[in-house]
Design a protein around this motif. Structure first.
Motif, short mmCIF file in Angstrom:
data_model
loop_
_atom_site.label_atom_id
_atom_site.label_comp_id
_atom_site.label_asym_id
_atom_site.label_seq_id
_atom_site.Cartn_x
_atom_site.Cartn_y
_atom_site.Cartn_z
N PRO A 1 7.93 3.31 -14.85
CA PRO A 1 7.07 3.88 -13.81
C PRO A 1 5.69 3.24 -13.75
CG PRO A 1 7.58 5.52 -15.51
CD PRO A 1 8.44 4.35 -15.76
N ALA A 2 5.17 2.83 -14.92
CA ALA A 2 3.86 2.17 -14.94
C ALA A 2 3.93 0.82 -14.23
CB ALA A 2 3.38 1.98 -16.38
N GLY B 1 -8.36 4.35 -3.55
CA GLY B 1 -8.76 2.94 -3.46
C GLY B 1 -9.43 2.39 -4.71
N ARG B 2 -9.30 3.10 -5.84
CA ARG B 2 -9.89 2.60 -7.10
C ARG B 2 -8.80 1.80 -7.85
NH1 ARG B 2 -10.68 7.02 -10.11
NH2 ARG B 2 -9.99 8.59 -8.61
N PHE B 3 -8.49 0.64 -7.29
CA PHE B 3 -7.33 -0.12 -7.76
C PHE B 3 -7.55 -0.74 -9.14
CE2 PHE B 3 -7.15 -0.57 -3.01
CZ PHE B 3 -6.17 0.39 -2.84
N ALA B 4 -8.74 -1.29 -9.39
CA ALA B 4 -9.01 -1.94 -10.68
C ALA B 4 -8.87 -0.94 -11.82
CB ALA B 4 -10.41 -2.57 -10.68
N ASN C 1 -2.27 7.94 -9.86
CA ASN C 1 -1.90 8.07 -8.44
C ASN C 1 -3.09 8.43 -7.58
OD1 ASN C 1 0.86 7.53 -7.70
ND2 ASN C 1 1.47 9.18 -9.07
N GLN C 2 -3.93 9.32 -8.08
CA GLN C 2 -5.13 9.73 -7.35
C GLN C 2 -6.09 8.54 -7.20
OE1 GLN C 2 -5.40 12.64 -5.92
NE2 GLN C 2 -7.41 12.25 -5.04
N ALA D 1 -0.35 -0.76 -6.88
CA ALA D 1 -1.82 -0.91 -6.96
C ALA D 1 -2.22 -2.35 -6.67
CB ALA D 1 -2.32 -0.47 -8.33
N ALA D 2 -1.46 -3.31 -7.21
CA ALA D 2 -1.75 -4.73 -6.97
C ALA D 2 -1.56 -5.08 -5.50
CB ALA D 2 -0.86 -5.60 -7.86
#
Length: 217
Positions: free
Chosen positions: A41-42, A20-23, A14-15, A49-50
């Motif tokens: 949940p994943a 903004g560390r999506f990858a 979540n953090q 995130a996508a």
């Protein structure tokens, strides 16, 4: 995996999404998919995130897993799905899942505020207002929550109330700066301060503020 370990891993992910560390988040979420109790949940966070990283195809693929919000009993899962739909521009489905989340926990600050923002986005201002007002009560230091409340008041042509909410929003950094500028210029303009409104937009253009273009002036 223990529930504590899973909770810790989800907090870290979540953090990463928030920063903004999506990858990195997507990689970690894919790794969690193999753990049965973590799979749903994943997948919900993967959709978020996508969507946040503008990978529409991956987001839609992950969201396909979730058909009926009533079958989901975890508020955080509903919040992630609703937020993903919101980011993809699908307000109808965003509201379906966020509304279910509010029913499970009517005092969850992010759920309440995001549902209000979605309702504003589709023009249901009077429906949005109670959620937005509750959002700022629960998150009084959220610039974004105050800004959305200001937008709702402006849509209802309550310029004084919009200005109060804008002033509350101003000190806090967690808001879209260009949207704040546009709403403030509109409030100034409707208050008979058109010169101030124009000066605000001009200074934003000169500062290269994203989303503010000379054609708006």
């Amino acid at each position: 995996a223990s529930s504590q370990t899973l909770e810790s891993r989800f907090n870290t992910i979540n953090q990463a999404i928030y920063e903004g560390r999506f990858a990195e988040a997507i990689k970690d979420l894919n790794a969690l998919m193999s753990i049965k109790e973590a799979e749903l949940p994943a997948k919900a966070l993967l959709a978020l995130a996508a969507a946040m990283s503008d990978d529409r195809e991956l987001a839609v693929q992950a969201l396909a897993e979730f058909k009926d919000p009533k079958s989901i009993t975890k508020v955080e899962v509903l919040l992630a799905i609703g937020s993903a739909y919101f980011k993809l521009g699908d307000a109808f489905n965003a509201i379906r899942f966020l509304d279910a989340a509010v029913k499970l926990n009517p005092n969850h600050p992010l759920v309440v505020a995001r549902l209000g923002a979605c309702l504003v986005g589709i023009g249901r201002i009077k429906d949005a207002l109670p959620h937005l007002q509750k959002g700022v009560e629960l998150m009084p230091e959220s610039g974004g929550a105050w800004l959305n409340l200001a937008r709702a008041h402006l849509e209802l042509n309550d310029v004084d109330a919009a200005l109060v909410a804008l002033n509350q929003s101003e000190p806090f950094p967690d808001k879209e700066v260009s949207l704040f500028t546009l709403v403030k210029s509109e409030v100034l303009s409707r208050s008979g301060k058109s010169e101030e409104a124009e000066a605000l937009l001009k200074s934003a253009v000169e500062a290269g503020q994203e989303g503010i273009i000379p054609e708006l002036i």
